[in-house]
Design an enzyme around this catalytic site. Structure first.
Site, PDB file in Angstrom:
ATOM      1  N   HIS A  45       0.846  -1.191   0.000  1.00  0.00           N
ATOM      2  CA  HIS A  45       0.000   0.000   0.000  1.00  0.00           C
ATOM      3  C   HIS A  45       0.889   1.253   0.000  1.00  0.00           C
ATOM      4  CE1 HIS A  45      -3.596  -2.157   1.906  1.00  0.00           C
ATOM      5  NE2 HIS A  45      -2.631  -2.937   2.326  1.00  0.00           N
ATOM      6  N   GLU A 127       2.500  -0.800   4.442  1.00  0.00           N
ATOM      7  CA  GLU A 127       2.251   0.556   3.950  1.00  0.00           C
ATOM      8  C   GLU A 127       3.589   1.266   3.742  1.00  0.00           C
ATOM      9  OE1 GLU A 127      -0.657   2.131   3.410  1.00  0.00           O
ATOM     10  OE2 GLU A 127      -2.194   1.062   4.583  1.00  0.00           O
ATOM     11  N   HIS A 163      -2.641  -3.122  -3.236  1.00  0.00           N
ATOM     12  CA  HIS A 163      -4.020  -2.873  -2.806  1.00  0.00           C
ATOM     13  C   HIS A 163      -4.908  -2.586  -4.012  1.00  0.00           C
ATOM     14  CE1 HIS A 163      -6.688  -0.779   0.484  1.00  0.00           C
ATOM     15  NE2 HIS A 163      -7.147  -1.942   0.115  1.00  0.00           N
ATOM     16  N   ASP A 173      -3.703   2.499  -4.616  1.00  0.00           N
ATOM     17  CA  ASP A 173      -2.335   2.375  -4.110  1.00  0.00           C
ATOM     18  C   ASP A 173      -1.800   0.948  -4.294  1.00  0.00           C
ATOM     19  OD1 ASP A 173      -4.331   1.682  -2.051  1.00  0.00           O
ATOM     20  OD2 ASP A 173      -2.623   1.414  -0.706  1.00  0.00           O
TER      21      ASP A 173
HETATM   22 ZN   LIG Z   1      -4.084   0.652   0.640  1.00  0.00          ZN
END
Ligand SMILES: [Zn+2]
Length: 211
Positions: A45, A127, A163, A173
Site C-alpha cells: 500500500h 504501507e 491494494h 495504491d
Molecule cells: Zn491501501
C-alpha cells in the site's frame, strides 16, 4: 533505486509474529485470524497524512486511534475509521510494526485475490509512506526487500500484490510510481541464484471481483 547498494541487514520475524528491528506501536485495530488459515499474501500500500505530506506522526496515530481529527481539515473524514497495517515503512526507511503478522490487521477492506475474498484474512499489509504520484525513496525499497525476505522466512507466501489489484475501482495504491520490477530485482539480488525461483510471483493485474 540502486540495486547494487549493499544490503546486509537481515530482519527477523519472531514466533509471535513481531519484527524485533521494527519500532513496535501496537494497534488495537486487529483481531484473530481464523484457525488454520495460511498467511500467504503480501499486500503493498501507500499512505500519507495529510495526503502528499511526509514525516508527521499522523499515520501512527491513525493506526492507534490517537489521531486528533481536528488537527487538519482532511482528518475530519477519518473520525470513524478503524484501520491498521502490519507494517509501515517511512520515507527514510525506518520500520514500524502495528500488528503481529499472526493477527489480522485491517488494511485491505473489501477485496478479492483469485477466488478468495476478504484479503485481510490471509494477508500481511505493508504501507509505504507515500502517494500515487511521487516516486518512493530508495531507502524504502531497501527496507521493503529486507522485510519481504524476513516475511518469506516466516510465512508460506504465495504471492505479492498491491491494494489497487485486490480492490480495483476502489483503491489506487501503491500506484504507478511504485517500481514493481525494481522491487523484485532488489529482493532477488540478495537471494542465492539457485533460489531465485523461490520468490513468490508478483500479481500486479486487477483481480476480478464478485458483485
Ligand atoms: Zn491501501
Amino acid at each position: 533505486m540502486n540495486p547494487n547498494k549493499p544490503d546486509d541487514v537481515h530482519l527477523h520475524i519472531d514466533a509471535d509474529g513481531w519484527c524485533a528491528q521494527a519500532q513496535q506501536l501496537r494497534s488495537p485495530n486487529c483481531d484473530v485470524r481464523a484457525d488454520g488459515v495460511a498467511i500467504d499474501l503480501l499486500v503493498i500500500h501507500n499512505i500519507s497524512l495529510p495526503p502528499g505530506q511526509y514525516g508527521g506522526p499522523y499515520i501512527a496515530q491513525l493506526f492507534t486511534n490517537t489521531l486528533d481529527c481536528d488537527a487538519h481539515p482532511y482528518f475530519d473524514q477519518l473520525r470513524a475509521l478503524r484501520v491498521s497495517s502490519h507494517f509501515v515503512i517511512r520515507r527514510d526507511g525506518s520500520l514500524q510494526q502495528f500488528v503481529s503478522t499472526l493477527q489480522r490487521a485491517w488494511h485491505a477492506g473489501v477485496s478479492q485475490f483469485g477466488e478468495r475474498q476478504r484479503c485481510n484474512d490471509f494477508s500481511i499489509g505493508i504501507e509505504l509512506e507515500g502517494c500515487d504520484t511521487e516516486p518512493f525513496a530508495d531507502a524504502q525499497y531497501t527496507r521493503l526487500c529486507q522485510l519481504s525476505r524476513a516475511l518469506q522466512q516466516a510465512h508460506p507466501l504465495l504471492a505479492v500484490t498491491g491494494h489497487e489489484h485486490i480492490a480495483p475501482g476502489r483503491k489506487t495504491d501503491p500506484g504507478a510510481c511504485f517500481d514493481w520490477l525494481g522491487y523484485r530485482t532488489l529482493w532477488a539480488a540478495d537471494v542465492p541464484s539457485s533460489a531465485h525461483n523461490a520468490l513468490p510471483p508478483f500479481v500486479t493485474v486487477a483481480q476480478k471481483t464478485q458483485p
